[in-house]
Design a protein around this motif. Structure first.
Motif, mmCIF file in Angstrom:
data_model
loop_
_atom_site.group_PDB
_atom_site.id
_atom_site.type_symbol
_atom_site.label_atom_id
_atom_site.label_comp_id
_atom_site.label_asym_id
_atom_site.label_seq_id
_atom_site.Cartn_x
_atom_site.Cartn_y
_atom_site.Cartn_z
ATOM 1 N N SER A 1 7.858 -4.622 8.063
ATOM 2 C CA SER A 1 8.988 -3.729 8.545
ATOM 3 C C SER A 1 8.824 -2.783 9.564
ATOM 4 O O SER A 1 9.539 -2.479 10.174
ATOM 5 C CB SER A 1 9.212 -2.886 7.186
ATOM 6 N N PHE B 1 7.882 -1.805 -1.510
ATOM 7 C CA PHE B 1 7.840 -3.237 -1.120
ATOM 8 C C PHE B 1 6.809 -3.565 -2.288
ATOM 9 O O PHE B 1 6.060 -2.977 -2.775
ATOM 10 C CB PHE B 1 7.161 -3.149 0.316
ATOM 11 N N GLN C 1 5.164 -7.324 3.605
ATOM 12 C CA GLN C 1 6.359 -6.817 3.818
ATOM 13 C C GLN C 1 6.600 -5.543 4.634
ATOM 14 O O GLN C 1 7.452 -5.090 5.234
ATOM 15 C CB GLN C 1 6.919 -6.764 2.687
ATOM 16 N N ALA D 1 12.377 -5.468 1.877
ATOM 17 C CA ALA D 1 12.066 -4.265 1.105
ATOM 18 C C ALA D 1 12.849 -4.488 -0.221
ATOM 19 O O ALA D 1 13.597 -5.055 -0.427
ATOM 20 C CB ALA D 1 12.300 -2.948 1.373
#
Ligand SMILES: Cc1cc2nc3c(=O)[nH]c(=O)nc-3n(C[C@H](O)[C@H](O)[C@H](O)COP(=O)(O)OP(=O)(O)OC[C@H]3O[C@@H](n4cnc5c(N)ncnc54)[C@H](O)[C@@H]3O)c2cc1C
Length: 352
Positions: free
Chosen positions: A102, A93, A98, A169
Motif C-alpha cells: 500500500s 491490513f 499488504q 486493505a
C-alpha cells in the motif's frame, strides 16, 4: 527534553520527516566552538543569506556529528507556517505485506503524505490494553497516513489514498475531523508506553531499536524481526515511520533476569545486521553513539576511514565526545555484565 543542539547533533527525525525531512533540512547555519577553542560561523549564521554555494557545507558536516567535531552554541533555523488543513487515513491490513504494498502504491500514485506510520499486531493489542476506549480492530498491520495543505487538496489526497490502498486493505477510511485525527494520533503516541502492557512488569530495552530499511523491504524486515523475537523468546512489538523506512522494534524484557539481558543484546545485534542485509542502516534517527559504533565499518566501508580522517584533522587529541561513531568497541554481549540489574521501569511517555 531534547535540546535544539542535541536535535541538530543527532540529525533527529520525526514522523513528518517523510515530507519535511530531518533536522538538517531546517538548519541554515551554525556557530560552533571547535576543539581548539576557535569559534566559527557556518552557512547563513555569518552571511544571513538564505542560500549559498560558497565552499564546503560545514553546516551539513557538523549536523549529525554527535558533538564529535565541536560544540554548537547557536543555530539559525528555517521556519514555515503550520499547514491550515490536515486529514488522516487509517488502513487495516490482514497481512504485513499488504501494508508494505500500500505504501509503495501511494508513492507510485504521486501522493506525498506528511506522515505514514505502521503499528504491528502487538502494538495494536498493546494500545487496546492501555486505552480500551480507542478500540482498534485486531489486524496484523495498521497504517496511518496523514496529509496536509489546503482543504480541497487535503480531501483529494485522502480520498486518493483510500482508493489506492483499498485493494490491499481489509478497510480504509479517512477523516478531516479534528477529534478523529487527535484520537488516532493519540493511539500512535501511546504505543511506546503501551507496549509494556503486553508483559506486565517488563522493561523496554533500547537496543536495536532504530533501524531504517528501504520501504520495499519493510514487510520482509518486519517478518524477520518476528522470527528473531520467537527464536530468542523476547517479545517484540514494532512500530515505525514506514514512509521513510524507519522501524522501532520494542523489546520487552525482565530487567532482573541476566539471561534475558544477554539474549536481548543478541536480538539487537541480529536486528542491526538484518538492517544492513536489507540495504538499510543501523540507525534511522537516534544516532550512532557507542552502541552502534561496532557496525560502522560494515555500514560505511572505506567511507568510515574518511570520517576518521576528518575527525583527526579537527580534533587531533580526540577530546570531543570520545568513544562514539569512529571507535570499534566490542559488541555488548561480548562484554562482562558488571552493572547491577535494575527494577522494571515505568515509561509514562512515548519515546518516539
Ligand atoms: C527513548 C528515546 C527515543 C528517541 N526518539 C527519537 C525520535 O523519535 N526521533 C529522533 O530523531 N531521535 C530520537 N531519539 C534520539 C535523541 O534523543 C534525539 O535525537 C534528541 O534530539 C537528542 O537531543 P538531546 O538534547 O537529548 O541530546 P543529547 O542526548 O544530550 O545528546 C545527543 C548527542 O548530541 C551531542 N550534543 C548535544 N548537544 C550538543 C551541542 N550543543 N553541540 C554539539 N553536540 C551536542 C551529544 O554529545 C550527544 O552525542 C530518542 C532517544 C531516546 C533515548
Amino acid at each position: 527534553m531534547a535540546t535544539v543542539g542535541g536535535m541538530a547533533s543527532t540529525n533527529a527525525h520525526g514522523m513528518r520527516a517523510v515530507k519535511y525531512g530531518p533536522t538538517s533540512a531546517w538548519v541554515l547555519g551554525l556557530e560552533v566552538v571547535l576543539p581548539d577553542g576557535q569559534i566559527i560561523e557556518t552557512g547563513s549564521v555569518g552571511s544571513r543569506a538564505k542560500q549559498s554555494s560558497a565552499g564546503l557545507e560545514l553546516t551539513r558536516l557538523i549536523v549529525g556529528a554527535e558533538g564529535t567535531l565541536g560544540v554548537i552554541t547557536r543555530l539559525r533555523l528555517k521556519l514555515m507556517p503550520i499547514p491550515i488543513a490536515r486529514a488522516i487515513v487509517v488502513g487495516l491490513f490482514d497481512a504485513l505485506e499488504q501494508a508494505g504494498q500500500s505504501v509503495q502504491a501511494v508513492f507510485a500514485a504521486g501522493v506525498g503524505p506528511s506522515a505514514i506510520e505502521i503499528l504491528d499486531e502487538r502494538c495494536v493489542q498493546a494500545i487496546n490494553l492501555y486505552r480500551p476506549a480507542i478500540a482498534l480492530p485486531r489486524v496484523e498491520a495498521l497504517l496511518l497516513f496523514e496529509v496536509d495543505g489546503n482543504p480541497p487538496g487535503v480531501r483529494w489526497d485522502a480520498e486518493r489514498i483510500c482508493e489506492v490502498i483499498g485493494p490491499f486493505a481489509r478497510r480504509a477510511e479517512w477523516s478531516d475531523e479534528t477529534a478523529r485525527i487527535s484520537a488516532l494520533w493519540e493511539a500512535r503516541s501511546l504505543v511506546g508506553a503501551a507496549v509494556g502492557m503486553l508483559r506486565p512488569g517488563s522493561n523496554r530495552a533500547y537496543c536495536g531499536e532504530d533501524i531504517c530499511v528501504p520501504v520495499a523491504r519493510m514487510p520482509e524486515t518486519l517478518r524477520a524481526v518476528q522470527e528473531i523475537s520467537a527464536r530468542h523468546r523476547i517479545p517484540i512489538a514494532t512500530y515505525g515511520h514506514i514512509g521513510g523506512g524507519g522501524l522501532h522494534p520494542g523489546h520487552l524484557i525482565d530487567g532482573r533476569d541476566a539471561d534475558e539481558i544477554q539474549r536481548v543484546l543478541r536480538v539487537a545485534d541480529e536486528i542491526h545486521l538484518l538492517a544492513l542485509r536489507m540495504g538499510g542502516t543501523t540507525t534511522g534517527e537516534h544516532g550512532v553513539g557507542a552502541a552502534r559504533a561496532p557496525y560502522m565499518a560494515q555500514e560505511h566501508g572505506p567511507a568510515l576511514d574518511v570520517m576518521r580522517r576528518l575527525k583527526r584533522a579537527l580534533d587531533p587529541n580526540g577530546i570531543m565526545n570520545p568513544g562514539v561513531i569512529f571507535d570499534t568497541p566490542a559488541l555488548p554481549f561480548e562484554m562482562p555484565l558488571n552493572a547491577p540489574v535494575g527494577e522494571p521501569a515505568v515509561a509514562p511517555i512515548d519515546p518516539g
